[in-house]
Design a protein around this motif. Structure first.
Motif, PDB file in Angstrom:
ATOM      1  N   LYS A 556       0.906  -1.216   0.293  1.00  0.00           N
ATOM      2  CA  LYS A 556       0.016  -0.105  -0.146  1.00  0.00           C
ATOM      3  C   LYS A 556       0.846   1.349   0.129  1.00  0.00           C
ATOM      4  CE  LYS A 556      -3.478   2.640   2.641  1.00  0.00           C
ATOM      5  NZ  LYS A 556      -4.277   2.773   4.013  1.00  0.00           N
ATOM      6  N   GLU A 557       2.011   1.424   0.743  1.00  0.00           N
ATOM      7  CA  GLU A 557       2.787   2.500   0.942  1.00  0.00           C
ATOM      8  C   GLU A 557       3.675   2.527  -0.410  1.00  0.00           C
ATOM      9  OE1 GLU A 557       4.817   1.911   4.385  1.00  0.00           O
ATOM     10  OE2 GLU A 557       3.167   2.137   5.819  1.00  0.00           O
ATOM     11  N   GLU A 558       4.019   1.602  -0.946  1.00  0.00           N
ATOM     12  CA  GLU A 558       5.419   1.717  -2.105  1.00  0.00           C
ATOM     13  C   GLU A 558       4.729   1.298  -3.381  1.00  0.00           C
ATOM     14  OE1 GLU A 558       7.948   3.271  -1.126  1.00  0.00           O
ATOM     15  OE2 GLU A 558       7.698   3.393   0.869  1.00  0.00           O
ATOM     16  N   LYS A 559       3.582   1.011  -3.527  1.00  0.00           N
ATOM     17  CA  LYS A 559       3.175   0.497  -4.914  1.00  0.00           C
ATOM     18  C   LYS A 559       3.087   1.773  -6.065  1.00  0.00           C
ATOM     19  CE  LYS A 559      -1.848   0.907  -4.737  1.00  0.00           C
ATOM     20  NZ  LYS A 559      -3.150   0.037  -4.650  1.00  0.00           N
ATOM     21  N   ILE A 560       3.283   1.441  -7.270  1.00  0.00           N
ATOM     22  CA  ILE A 560       3.210   2.444  -8.147  1.00  0.00           C
ATOM     23  C   ILE A 560       2.031   2.418  -8.893  1.00  0.00           C
ATOM     24  CG2 ILE A 560       5.738   2.739  -8.499  1.00  0.00           C
ATOM     25  CD1 ILE A 560       5.560   1.131 -10.976  1.00  0.00           C
ATOM     26  N   HIS A 561       1.370   3.397  -9.696  1.00  0.00           N
ATOM     27  CA  HIS A 561       0.125   3.490 -10.176  1.00  0.00           C
ATOM     28  C   HIS A 561      -0.295   2.029 -10.868  1.00  0.00           C
ATOM     29  CE1 HIS A 561      -3.683   5.385 -11.953  1.00  0.00           C
ATOM     30  NE2 HIS A 561      -3.031   5.102 -13.042  1.00  0.00           N
ATOM     31  N   LYS A 562      -1.202   1.497 -10.523  1.00  0.00           N
ATOM     32  CA  LYS A 562      -2.035   0.457 -11.111  1.00  0.00           C
ATOM     33  C   LYS A 562      -1.060  -0.802 -10.960  1.00  0.00           C
ATOM     34  CE  LYS A 562      -5.091   2.911 -14.253  1.00  0.00           C
ATOM     35  NZ  LYS A 562      -5.566   2.833 -15.822  1.00  0.00           N
ATOM     36  N   GLU A 563      -0.173  -0.780 -10.152  1.00  0.00           N
ATOM     37  CA  GLU A 563       0.919  -2.062  -9.851  1.00  0.00           C
ATOM     38  C   GLU A 563       0.015  -3.008  -9.156  1.00  0.00           C
ATOM     39  OE1 GLU A 563       5.375  -2.561  -9.072  1.00  0.00           O
ATOM     40  OE2 GLU A 563       4.380  -1.315  -7.668  1.00  0.00           O
ATOM     41  N   SER A 564       0.115  -4.366  -9.456  1.00  0.00           N
ATOM     42  CA  SER A 564      -0.701  -5.293  -8.949  1.00  0.00           C
ATOM     43  C   SER A 564       0.293  -5.773  -7.901  1.00  0.00           C
ATOM     44  CB  SER A 564      -1.058  -6.449  -9.864  1.00  0.00           C
ATOM     45  OG  SER A 564      -0.016  -7.444 -10.027  1.00  0.00           O
ATOM     46  N   PHE A 565      -0.387  -6.575  -6.786  1.00  0.00           N
ATOM     47  CA  PHE A 565       0.321  -7.152  -5.719  1.00  0.00           C
ATOM     48  C   PHE A 565       1.702  -7.936  -6.107  1.00  0.00           C
ATOM     49  CE2 PHE A 565       0.922 -10.382  -2.435  1.00  0.00           C
ATOM     50  CZ  PHE A 565       1.601  -9.641  -1.260  1.00  0.00           C
ATOM     51  N   GLY A 566       1.450  -8.877  -7.185  1.00  0.00           N
ATOM     52  CA  GLY A 566       2.230  -9.642  -7.707  1.00  0.00           C
ATOM     53  C   GLY A 566       3.515  -8.963  -8.379  1.00  0.00           C
ATOM     54  N   GLN A 567       2.978  -8.010  -9.178  1.00  0.00           N
ATOM     55  CA  GLN A 567       4.114  -7.216  -9.835  1.00  0.00           C
ATOM     56  C   GLN A 567       4.996  -6.376  -8.780  1.00  0.00           C
ATOM     57  OE1 GLN A 567       1.371  -5.127 -12.056  1.00  0.00           O
ATOM     58  NE2 GLN A 567       1.342  -6.379 -13.959  1.00  0.00           N
ATOM     59  N   PHE A 568       4.295  -5.789  -7.607  1.00  0.00           N
ATOM     60  CA  PHE A 568       5.054  -5.421  -6.939  1.00  0.00           C
ATOM     61  C   PHE A 568       6.081  -6.001  -6.174  1.00  0.00           C
ATOM     62  CE2 PHE A 568       5.429  -4.428  -2.060  1.00  0.00           C
ATOM     63  CZ  PHE A 568       5.920  -3.135  -1.984  1.00  0.00           C
ATOM     64  N   CYS A 569       5.711  -7.325  -5.720  1.00  0.00           N
ATOM     65  CA  CYS A 569       6.571  -8.182  -5.101  1.00  0.00           C
ATOM     66  C   CYS A 569       7.627  -8.755  -6.107  1.00  0.00           C
ATOM     67  CB  CYS A 569       6.019  -9.379  -4.871  1.00  0.00           C
ATOM     68  SG  CYS A 569       4.616  -9.362  -3.346  1.00  0.00           S
TER      69      CYS A 569
END
Length: 635
Positions: A556-569
């Protein structure tokens, strides 16, 4: 050219010898079927798989010192997920007459019947064949059910080609032994369907050693394949069938007028692995090349022959085609395929980005008629409480005789629906408590999958299908707690590492590693185009909330626009995830008393509560808590 798969001078797995002695899938199954016993021998069980059935026992009913509660799981083979109305009616009846009163949609677009006794197996299979169905090749070391997008777009030639070639490839690679009809229908082919002459001619062409001469099985020989062989056909951009997870995936390529030109080809995907065996792994398919439509059948034979003749028949853990390609490299594999084909493949054609589609809800199919996609939680078709899915499907089938297509996300599509029947079909669904609007389905449930696991699967280490609904509700609770209440995450769960629900492509994958524990995989993406990676080896089921909370907060704190949880990981990396989790201080939760008594509500109130939960996309306990807080605030 043909390399003898099994020679007397080299050691092979036990199963290779069982196949060789079977007389092309006849014995000892044929003999043991006539015996008055509750189960088959282990040798017969291996041959039974080729006929579409696994012998299982209900592990909930095991009693020390007593015989196991033996029962058979029966699986259909239906390319592209096609189930005619007549076949569905038969499967529904068989599930009540011989099975456990449920059906299960598989992740390969088939149906499974559970709970069939040995004494009823022949009658069940004969009924399926006489109703335009088959179970031949639904399991075993040969080509499995050929998958294709279930969307019935009649105004899209590419989708129609995908269906057509899924059927044709299934026919091309179908085992030719008569054992199936001899055993289950006393030698009579109940329905004679004339094969496409092009397919028949292609099967008979020897090419450069693709045919096993003078064999009842010209493509397979007496040893069949080293392991299962899975294929799919799709259209550019449509990844509703997880194309990277198959041994072979074909992508339809058409010209500007919609005429078929040929196919892009990917090879070497596969999900199965074994815990603590690093030589086993999940793998994505590689682009192999492009083939013109007139050569596609010879190419499929060439790929099959390469795996047939060079796949590992000593170590079954190493026998899938993905390991042959991993060992050789895609260039060497391509070269061997081209030797069998007799010509070089063309370069892989450019494609648009892949997107996952589930086709739920009402849609036009392009010719004036409609189709309806229905979400089936974990694929289980059953009646339970106020939710009467099995009853609803039976009523719709009985009244409208609609064909259906099963999906790779174990859902179902009715099609060829006259627009004037939409309201009455909706009424049936509402009366049976079934939600047809996909926007009213919690997204965690909508995009999740689980394998059956306990109590029937002999490979299951821990729970999957029975556990996932409760775990999803708990995960939704964590998301609400950290302020991500409406977040969509692709979650998949299996009770063992064989990966039947394809957890290694999920954003969050649970893989059974011990009773009550799961290996956690992170980093897949919503469109199933990148492989997840193992993050933690053994997470106790009771610790799911405390494990996920820091990951969700970091996202929640560090994701970029429209980035999914898996893509964030994938982007931040596992080291960063672990560092954040180790330093994280949990958010204060409202105290919940342990071991408190349950509060029950009448069935009618529960149905309303469940519907409100779906409408509002939040857990039932949140609605109840809000209502109770409002009630006590008035005092």
């Amino acid at each position: 050219m043909v390399k003898t798969p099994v020679s007397p001078t080299r050691k092979v797995s036990k199963l290779e010898n069982i196949k060789e002695r079977s007389n092309f899938l006849r014995e000892p199954l044929k003999t043991e079927l006539l015996e008055d016993s509750t189960h088959f021998s282990q040798d017969a069980v291996q041959i039974l798989k080729f006929h579409g059935s696994y012998q299982q026992d209900n592990r909930d009913n095991r009693v020390k010192g007593q015989e196991k509660d033996y029962q058979m799981m029966l699986r259909t083979r239906n390319p592209g997920g096609f189930i005619p109305a007549q076949l569905y009616s038969t499967l529904d009846r068989l599930s009540d007459e011989y099975g456990n009163q449920t059906l299960r949609v598989t992740t390969r677009q088939g149906f499974q019947l559970h709970g069939i006794l040995k004494k009823n197996l022949k009658s069940a299979i004969a009924s399926i064949v006489k109703s335009m169905g088959s179970t031949l090749g639904a399991c075993g070391d040969l080509n499995r059910n050929v998958m294709a997008p279930a969307a019935p777009y009649k105004n899209r030639p590419d989708y129609q080609y995908a269906w057509e070639y899924a059927d044709k490839i299934a026919d091309l690679l179908r085992p030719q032994t008569n054992a199936y009809y001899e055993i289950w229908l006393d030698g009579e082919k109940a329905i004679s369907v004339e094969e496409d002459p092009e397919v028949v001619a292609a099967r008979q062409r020897n090419g450069n050693g693709t045919i096993v001469k003078d064999s009842e099985e010209p493509l397979y020989g007496q040893h069949y394949m080293p392991r299962k062989f899975k294929c799919s056909v799709t259209v550019p951009g449509d990844n509703s069938i997880d194309l990277y997870t198959h041994d072979v995936s074909l992508v339809v390529i058409t010209d500007d007028n919609g005429e078929l030109l040929g196919f892009n080809v990917l090879t070497g995907g596969g999900m199965g692995r074994t815990h603590n065996k690093e030589e086993t792994f999940a793998r994505l398919a590689d682009p192999l090349g492009y083939v013109a439509k007139e050569d596609v059948f010879d190419l499929m034979k060439a790929i099959l022959a390469t795996q047939r003749d060079y796949g590992d028949r000593i170590q079954r853990r190493h026998a899938r085609m993905k390991y042959l390609i991993a060992d050789w490299g895609i260039d060497k594999f391509r070269g061997k395929v081209e030797e069998y084909l007799g010509k070089a493949l063309e370069p892989f054609k450019p494609l648009p980005e892949w997107k996952y589609e589930d086709y739920l809800g009402w849609h036009e199919q392009g010719d004036g008629k409609l189709f309806l996609g229905l979400s089936i939680e974990n694929g289980r078709v059953k009646d339970e409480g106020s939710f009467q899915l099995k009853t609803a499907l039976k009523k719709i089938t009985d009244e409208y005789a609609l064909p259906m297509r099963l999906t790779a996300n174990h859902n179902l599509i009715f099609y060829e629906i006259d627009p004037e029947h939409r309201a009455s079909i909706d009424n049936i669904l509402v009366h049976c408590g079934i939600v047809s609007d996909p926007e009213k389905i919690d997204t965690l449930t909508r995009y999740s999958m689980a394998c059956p696991a306990l109590p029937t699967c002999g490979l299951a280490i821990t729970e999957s299908e029975r556990a996932l609904p409760g775990i999803l509700e708990r995960i939704r609770g964590v998301l609400h707690h950290v302020g991500l209440g409406s977040q969509t995450i692709v979650i998949r769960m299996t009770g063992c590492p064989n990966g039947c629900a394809r957890p290694y492509m999920a954003e969050l994958g649970f893989v059974g590693s011990a009773p009550g524990m799961y290996q956690i995989w992170l980093g897949g993406d919503p469109h199933q185009t990148q492989l997840a990676q193992p993050y933690i080896e053994k997470l106790p089921e009771k610790d799911i909330e405390s494990f996920l909370e820091p990951l969700f907060v970091y996202y929640k704190e560090e994701k970029i626009h429209k980035e999914s949880f898996g893509q964030f990981c994938q982007r931040v990396g596992f080291d960063a995830l672990k560092t954040f989790s180790e330093s994280y201080s949990p958010k204060k939760r409202r105290r919940v008393r342990k071991n408190q008594h349950r509060v029950s509500v009448p069935d009618a109130m529960f149905a309303r509560l469940k519907q409100a939960s779906q409408d509002e996309n939040r857990p039932m306990n949140h609605i109840v808590q809000q209502a109770l807080e409002a009630y006590f605030a008035e005092e």
